[in-house]
Scaffold this motif. Structure first.
Motif, mmCIF file in Angstrom:
data_model
loop_
_atom_site.group_PDB
_atom_site.id
_atom_site.type_symbol
_atom_site.label_atom_id
_atom_site.label_comp_id
_atom_site.label_asym_id
_atom_site.label_seq_id
_atom_site.Cartn_x
_atom_site.Cartn_y
_atom_site.Cartn_z
ATOM 1 N N LYS A 234 60.387 9.764 -47.292
ATOM 2 C CA LYS A 234 60.076 9.737 -48.975
ATOM 3 C C LYS A 234 59.124 9.094 -49.534
ATOM 4 N N VAL A 235 58.210 10.026 -50.642
ATOM 5 C CA VAL A 235 56.956 9.270 -50.487
ATOM 6 C C VAL A 235 57.710 8.206 -52.233
ATOM 7 N N VAL A 236 56.615 6.849 -51.531
ATOM 8 C CA VAL A 236 57.399 5.618 -52.412
ATOM 9 C C VAL A 236 56.329 4.674 -53.569
ATOM 10 N N VAL A 237 55.167 5.633 -53.068
ATOM 11 C CA VAL A 237 54.337 5.084 -54.023
ATOM 12 C C VAL A 237 53.300 6.006 -54.046
ATOM 13 N N ILE A 238 52.846 6.452 -55.844
ATOM 14 C CA ILE A 238 51.531 7.173 -56.302
ATOM 15 C C ILE A 238 50.422 6.083 -57.011
ATOM 16 N N ARG B 241 56.314 2.717 -42.685
ATOM 17 C CA ARG B 241 55.434 3.678 -43.996
ATOM 18 C C ARG B 241 54.234 3.888 -43.976
ATOM 19 N N ILE B 242 53.919 5.074 -43.991
ATOM 20 C CA ILE B 242 52.046 5.136 -43.937
ATOM 21 C C ILE B 242 51.511 5.057 -45.082
ATOM 22 N N ASP B 243 50.631 4.942 -45.838
ATOM 23 C CA ASP B 243 49.608 4.980 -47.148
ATOM 24 C C ASP B 243 48.401 5.949 -46.262
ATOM 25 N N VAL B 244 48.421 6.821 -47.380
ATOM 26 C CA VAL B 244 46.807 7.129 -47.110
ATOM 27 C C VAL B 244 46.425 7.278 -48.605
ATOM 28 N N PHE B 245 44.751 7.386 -48.453
ATOM 29 C CA PHE B 245 44.305 6.682 -49.698
ATOM 30 C C PHE B 245 43.159 8.150 -49.757
ATOM 31 N N LEU B 246 43.161 8.714 -51.085
ATOM 32 C CA LEU B 246 42.695 10.106 -51.300
ATOM 33 C C LEU B 246 41.407 9.821 -52.487
ATOM 34 N N PRO B 247 40.283 10.211 -52.590
ATOM 35 C CA PRO B 247 39.702 10.334 -53.374
ATOM 36 C C PRO B 247 39.949 10.739 -54.679
ATOM 37 N N LEU B 248 39.399 9.942 -55.560
ATOM 38 C CA LEU B 248 40.126 10.025 -57.268
ATOM 39 C C LEU B 248 40.396 11.675 -57.750
ATOM 40 N N LYS C 41 37.803 2.285 -55.415
ATOM 41 C CA LYS C 41 38.982 2.864 -56.092
ATOM 42 C C LYS C 41 39.668 3.649 -55.606
ATOM 43 N N ARG C 42 40.567 4.459 -55.231
ATOM 44 C CA ARG C 42 41.250 5.506 -53.941
ATOM 45 C C ARG C 42 42.494 5.818 -55.030
ATOM 46 N N ILE C 43 43.242 6.949 -54.647
ATOM 47 C CA ILE C 43 44.654 7.431 -55.166
ATOM 48 C C ILE C 43 45.085 6.973 -54.198
ATOM 49 N N GLN C 44 46.617 6.166 -54.014
ATOM 50 C CA GLN C 44 47.076 5.715 -52.906
ATOM 51 C C GLN C 44 48.201 6.498 -52.607
ATOM 52 N N VAL C 45 49.077 6.925 -52.217
ATOM 53 C CA VAL C 45 50.440 7.887 -51.164
ATOM 54 C C VAL C 45 51.108 7.318 -50.585
ATOM 55 N N SER C 46 52.076 7.001 -50.336
ATOM 56 C CA SER C 46 52.540 6.228 -49.497
ATOM 57 C C SER C 46 53.949 6.850 -49.047
ATOM 58 N N ILE C 47 54.664 7.114 -48.415
ATOM 59 C CA ILE C 47 55.407 7.578 -47.084
ATOM 60 C C ILE C 47 55.597 6.557 -46.456
ATOM 61 N N PHE C 48 57.221 6.168 -47.131
ATOM 62 C CA PHE C 48 58.639 5.637 -46.228
ATOM 63 C C PHE C 48 59.234 6.265 -45.650
ATOM 64 N N MET C 49 59.618 5.485 -43.985
ATOM 65 C CA MET C 49 60.300 6.824 -43.166
ATOM 66 C C MET C 49 61.770 5.396 -42.874
ATOM 67 N N SER C 50 62.469 6.316 -43.115
ATOM 68 C CA SER C 50 63.369 5.172 -42.695
ATOM 69 C C SER C 50 64.407 5.426 -40.903
#
Length: 221
Positions: free
Chosen positions: A75-79, A189-196, A91-100
């Protein structure tokens, strides 16, 4: 669907243990049919819970040099826009996915390219949604660069239950989008850091399917 190799030894050991626990009941307490049934049901549920954790379902992997696919089920928990301090220092855009514990825990390459950076960090085992889990927990950091020279950083983060992170690639390896690069045992959890200027294609609380859900689109150059 198959069972991932990370679970083979654990599942065999668990099956032996549950057999050893159940067999004496039938031998020494042949009349206690209710006890037999309860213990057998609990043992079966436990085994099936662990079995589903290591499942490796087939996925249809979208192809596209500018596509960033979800590295994991969850589930996406951070954008959010944030400062990435380990590698980019910008600076980057962070998208985090939480795994139960009920999610598939394979880690899959979000893009194709060459691994330009890898580092393993020993650390704590805070719950995966804790604000400091990204910097204090056991974790790995990968940076992959695609053929257009665009780099994406992604980080496996251990949780309170996830106390073993596996990774199968190293710096300099060429990786293919959607193929597995690691495994995290139990909640994490896995965090992904993307270009702005990346276009984000997911929303908070959205469910993802690793290797299948397109979480973002990168600029073409």
């Amino acid at each position: 669907m198959t069972i991932h190799r990370e679970g083979h030894s654990l599942l065999i050991s668990l099956l032996i243990l549950l057999t050893v626990l159940n067999a004496p009941l039938y031998y020494y307490m042949p009349e206690a049919t209710t006890v037999h049934a309860i213990v057998l049901i609990v043992s079966t549920i436990l085994f099936l819970l662990i079995l589903q954790f290591f499942r490796n379902p087939r996925r249809t992997i979208p192809q596209g040099e500018n596509l960033v696919i979800a590295p994991a089920d969850g589930k996406v928990v951070v954008i959010e826009e944030t400062s990435e301090e380990e590698y980019f220092n910008e600076k980057r855009i962070q998208v985090s996915i939480f795994m139960s514990p009920l999610n598939v825990h394979l880690s899959k390459n979000p893009i194709s390219g060459v691994v330009k950076f890898f580092k393993y960090h020993p650390g704590k085992f805070l719950v995966a949604w804790h604000p400091k889990s990204s910097t204090d927990n056991e974790r790995t950091t990968f940076v992959t660069e695609n053929k257009n020279g665009i780099q994406v950083l992604y980080r496996q983060i251990a949780g309170a239950l996830a106390r073993r992170i596996r990774w199968y690639v190293k710096e300099g390896d060429e990786v293919k989008q959607g193929e597995e690069f690691g495994f995290i045992k139990f909640g994490s959890r896995i965090d992904v850091f993307l270009p702005l200027d990346a276009k984000i294609n997911v929303n908070l609380e959205q469910k993802t399917r690793g290797g299948e859900t397109i979480i973002a689109e990168l600029p073409s150059a």
